[in-house]
Design an enzyme around this catalytic site. Structure first.
Site, mmCIF file in Angstrom:
data_model
loop_
_atom_site.group_PDB
_atom_site.id
_atom_site.type_symbol
_atom_site.label_atom_id
_atom_site.label_comp_id
_atom_site.label_asym_id
_atom_site.label_seq_id
_atom_site.Cartn_x
_atom_site.Cartn_y
_atom_site.Cartn_z
ATOM 1 C CG HIS A 142 -1.914 0.986 1.397
ATOM 2 N ND1 HIS A 142 -1.665 2.281 1.787
ATOM 3 C CD2 HIS A 142 -3.246 0.909 1.199
ATOM 4 C CE1 HIS A 142 -2.814 2.966 1.826
ATOM 5 N NE2 HIS A 142 -3.789 2.151 1.466
ATOM 6 C CD GLN B 116 -6.982 -4.372 4.449
ATOM 7 O OE1 GLN B 116 -7.898 -5.091 4.842
ATOM 8 N NE2 GLN B 116 -7.165 -3.120 4.056
ATOM 9 C CG ASP C 224 0.398 -2.109 5.998
ATOM 10 O OD1 ASP C 224 -0.535 -2.238 6.802
ATOM 11 O OD2 ASP C 224 0.286 -1.521 4.909
ATOM 12 C CB CYS D 171 -3.817 3.210 -1.553
ATOM 13 S SG CYS D 171 -5.004 4.506 -1.235
ATOM 14 C CE LYS E 28 -7.250 0.246 6.314
ATOM 15 N NZ LYS E 28 -7.911 0.672 5.071
HETATM 16 C C1 LIG Z 1 -2.594 -2.633 3.598
HETATM 17 C C2 LIG Z 1 -2.909 -1.243 4.058
HETATM 18 N N1 LIG Z 1 -1.925 -0.485 4.556
HETATM 19 C C3 LIG Z 1 -2.142 0.766 5.004
HETATM 20 C C4 LIG Z 1 -3.392 1.330 4.945
HETATM 21 C C5 LIG Z 1 -3.567 2.725 5.444
HETATM 22 O O1 LIG Z 1 -4.381 2.760 6.573
HETATM 23 P P1 LIG Z 1 -4.917 4.149 7.114
HETATM 24 O O2 LIG Z 1 -5.502 4.865 5.934
HETATM 25 O O3 LIG Z 1 -5.939 3.776 8.116
HETATM 26 O O4 LIG Z 1 -3.773 4.887 7.705
HETATM 27 C C6 LIG Z 1 -4.444 0.577 4.416
HETATM 28 C C7 LIG Z 1 -5.816 1.114 4.278
HETATM 29 O O5 LIG Z 1 -6.100 2.131 3.686
HETATM 30 C C8 LIG Z 1 -4.196 -0.731 3.967
HETATM 31 O O6 LIG Z 1 -5.178 -1.474 3.463
#
Ligand SMILES: Cc1ncc(COP(=O)(O)O)c(C=O)c1O
Ligand SMILES: Cc1ncc(COP(=O)(O)O)c(C=O)c1O
Lengths: 148, 404, 404, 148
Positions: B115, B196, B193, B358, B219
């Site tokens: 991401h 998910q 990260d 993203c 999430k």
């Molecule tokens: C795999 C992953 N990493 C990072 C993020 C970023 O999370 P957040 O937008 O809550 O900071 C997300 C979701 O948008 C994600 O799915």
């Protein structure tokens, strides 16, 4: 109020003419000797439009577009090329403004005579997330005109 | 599971099929109640007051931390830093650890599956430090190519960042194998990260084998604007603070400042105690279901959906087989653009995501500009799959079937 | 004003006298309702979805920004960046603008009146860059000494950071005069900590004369975990991003990334749309009262309290006269330690703050380790002053009167 | 449940003996030739305690404290100095543990015989925000003993 769309709104969006332009785009390709050439992208979806324009004085004598995108962005590009070819830039500016107003929902229906086939896109105004798609080609054209 | 009634937004909109939980989840009543209850019975600035209301706010905040740490298998709850979400947690590591430890000529490894939140901060750090930014390529079905990874690792590798589960494809990455490889071939920090993974299956940080793990509350049934970064104590203690200001200081002299102990050292400013309480209620709710059941529920939906979607002519599903995927189904449909699919599905009350998720580096590697993505969570059931399938057929009908 | 009934925590606890609003404010029902309503009718990830629910979340988020920008007199609402609060806003400027523009030998000016959040980030930046960190001294009654400030300013001054209103003393700083001085003698950015002004009187950023202004929602009836940084467009456009990740990018190439336009460039990650909606409801509530009335209400309470407290033998009030103070009353009582005062007041249902108020540099300058602080807001009334006075007399009674 | 304290709890906290030690601290000042000298601060409130200790073998032969702080922290320091003077370090450790347990509310009342006057501080356990104040001097003593 339901947070989802009605099927009727969807029907109004995907008119036959839009699908037709999507499947059989007019003026798709590249010009041999363009006077202005522009590429722009919609970062939201990665859609990209390339636009090439030839001028005759202050008029657009020819233009072609390329790129990939959704039905709305490609149909809008295809219709746009048909509509502006041969027109003077002041007229194009007026059309562009009118189309923008249509997209943000601020024209009444009768006003859009000169939009021609673009009126088929009027359903987009009800889909804020898709307005950018419909405007992509027009933004490219604006940049191309500014390059002249 | 029959949980839909617990979620006011879903309960109030019976025709709505929410299949975008990988972007953000809906919130159960108990979470909204916990939020409100905090504001109505305990609202004060934590840490800073002598009076009982502030003491209560402080206790709520600390108990929430302990509860969430327990949920994620962190014995030492001081090593769970509250952040706004995954993005902030990863930026914290990239900035605090990275600026102090990465030097010109060092190498930073991310993957093509990451991401933007676990890609761009490292790219920026590499540029700032003159380090090499290296991207681990993927197998054709969207998994981290471990041979490729192995080839990238060397004694100059300082950071290996990857996601536990891909939000774009649902790929569950083999975290233990990755950790083993990295420990063997490099002296690098492992940054996972977990945006998910934390919501979807049991996670125990203490046995993951990584140095840092970031997650987002929104999430996993919690409120927006709260999440966490978990780190190993010895690393967190050595790292300089990230943001500075109230609560994270010990003594502020005119010339220099000394820092508070963990976790406060990394939590500058008034803490978001209310949302911590909300997130604690969310993990309580998840634990009451049982994370194993959450996983098996999603798995079941997933394979059912996979089967039915795969039967649609022109529909292409990305990523590894369902058994190696979390509850994410990423697909395209002939030459119908994902945006058009999503709009038509919206007309049927079905919420899916369309776009690059993203993950532009991944989209390039898949050679698409966008995919359509349906993702499942505890409140979904077979009726959501029915609606998804019906909507896709409707899109085909509107567009006519055109193979690509 | 009879607003207590609008605030559930206060309405449910008739014996509670909340006098710590400078730390955080209580929340009116309408704010809690707005939060809940968002989660129950519009919850989705903004910006990222084509479907209607996500469009609605996006609209809620953008309308909240516009509403809050209007409240704070920002015509160009793209120049209002949502942050977690004041601390994050100030760190954003110190890091993004500071790292790009401050060099060794430059000078950074803060004041002895600043909160740690507007002191430590600049101290850290100065150390990191080898810049000079200079502290503007105060007049004996706790105002910024303008002559001293004038003497500090020169062509090497790159940053002047100060607060609009001191949280520790309530001093309202002469922002126009400070801006005039700085513009005249230096080519510096002016960074204003508005944590204590936005909640208490009308603020119009466009005519303040500063370059940046940071504020916290939780101090102005809004939820925790949301606030903002306002900046001049030309500066925000030139600044590099702060945190990186989703939403703030334009295109992510393997080698480099381009940034989204304002305000998104500075808002990495899933936005806290729910709390933005809550904060918009809070400013709506404040506007319905009228910020002029908020100010006059606090002024009235302030002078009443000042008069009654000043009459207590051994009680010493810090800071300038009430007419130049916002609703903050900082005091000591003979040799009774502020912590003891606060504990005894707690026994009477009165919540005040005791300590250094995140302003250790100021405490040193006042030569105290701590003060007791009562602060007023819209929901306070004369009965709170009665309880405060009664509590202080009780403290005197318990400790016996001992002059210092 | 009311979020505020009862007056009775306040009364139990501010016992006469605490105020007496606050107003007339025992062993306040500085030792001529201390074997260990420690200064610690409570960052929350800025309170500071300086402690100087003289040893005779493994026993504390003399000690004095200085500093500023609230009634709880200064009374606790004053009582502590009285109680530990002349005692062996193992006994001091035991007392310190017992006092800590009293502060976090995990002893029953009968257990605290050897705490002597320190039992007057038992009301502090009900005030979590003040427990640190009561422990400040003891933390200083622990550091001083470790220096030996
Ligand atoms: C795999 C992953 N990493 C990072 C993020 C970023 O999370 P957040 O937008 O809550 O900071 C997300 C979701 O948008 C994600 O799915
Ligand atoms: C003057 C001042 N500046 C900054 C802050 C920090 O605000 P926050 O903790 O909401 O980031 C506060 C409040 O704590 C304050 O009063």
């Amino acid at each position: 109020m339901s947070p989802a769309r009605s099927s009727a709104e969807i029907g109004a969006l995907y008119q036959e003419m839009i699908l037709d332009h999507y499947r059989r785009p007019r003026n798709k390709g590249t010009l041999e000797n363009p006077d202005a050439s522009v590429e722009i992208k919609n970062p939201l979806c990665g859609d990209e439009i390339g636009l090439q324009v030839a001028f005759d004085g202050d008029s657009v004598s020819d233009l072609k577009f390329s790129g990939r995108g959704c039905s709305i962005s490609l149909a809008s590009a295809s219709m746009m090329t048909q509509l502006v070819k041969g027109k003077h830039r002041t007229e194009i500016d007026a059309i562009r403004n009118e189309f923008r107003n249509l997209m943000i929902g601020s024209n009444s229906a009768g006003e859009n005579d000169r939009l021609g086939s673009l009126r088929a896109l009027s359903g987009v105004a009800r889909f804020p997330a898709r307005v950018k798609c419909a405007l992509l080609a027009w933004n490219a054209l604006e940049s191309a005109l500014a390059l002249k | 599971m029959e949980l839909r009634a617990d979620f006011p937004l879903l309960a109030n909109n019976p025709g709505l099929h929410y299949l975008d939980s990988a972007a953000t989840s809906q919130k159960p009543q108990v979470v909204l109640d916990a939020l409100r209850d905090f504001y109505e019975t305990a609202n004060a600035n934590p840490h800073r007051g002598v009076y009982s209301l502030s003491v209560r706010a402080t206790e709520c905040y600390h108990q929430s931390r302990a509860r969430i740490a327990e949920f994620l298998g962190v014995r030492d709850s001081d090593c769970l830093i509250f952040t706004r979400g995954t993005t902030e947690g990863l930026n914290l590591v990239a900035w605090s650890w990275g600026m102090a430890n990465v030097e010109a000529g060092d190498e930073i490894v991310v993957t093509g599956l990451d991401h933007h939140a676990n890609f761009v901060p490292w790219q920026v750090l590499a540029m700032r430090k003159g380090a090499k930014f290296r991207i681990c390529e993927l197998t054709p079905d969207g998994r981290i190519d471990l041979d490729f990874l192995s080839g990238l690792l060397n004694e100059r590798t300082k950071v290996v960042a990857f996601n536990h589960v891909s939000n774009a494809l649902g790929t569950i990455n083999p975290i233990a194998e990755i950790a083993r490889l990295v420990r063997e071939k490099a002296d690098a920090i492992l940054v996972c990260d977990g945006a998910q993974s934390a919501p979807h299956f049991p996670v125990s940080f203490d046995s993951l084998g990584v140095d840092f793990y970031a997650f987002s509350g929104h999430k996993m049934l919690g409120p927006m604007g709260i999440g966490g970064l978990i780190g190993k104590r010895e690393m967190l203690e050595e790292m300089p603070p990230y943001q500075t200001g109230g609560d994270m200081i010990e003594f502020v002299h005119d010339e220099r400042t000394t820092w508070n102990i963990l976790p406060l050292k990394f939590e500058a400013g008034t803490p978001n105690a209310a949302n911590a309480v909300g997130l604690a209620a969310a993990v309580e709710y998840l634990d009451n279901i049982g994370m194993d059941r959450v996983l098996s529920h999603e798995r079941a939906l997933m394979s059912a959906a996979q089967k039915r979607l795969a039967a649609i002519e022109g529909l292409h599903i990305y990523g590894p087989p369902p058994s190696e995927r979390s509850g994410v189904l990423s697909f395209t449909l002939g030459d119908v653009h994902p945006h058009d699919i999503a709009t038509i599905l919206d007309g049927e009350g079905v919420c899916i995501r369309a776009g690059h998720h993203c993950a532009q580096p991944l989209m390039r590697r898949l050679d698409v500009t966008a995919t359509a993505r349906a993702s499942f969570y505890v409140y979904n059931d077979e009726s959501d799959i029915d609606a998804l399938v019906a909507g896709i057929l409707k899109a085909r009908e509107i567009f006519g079937y055109v193979p690509v």
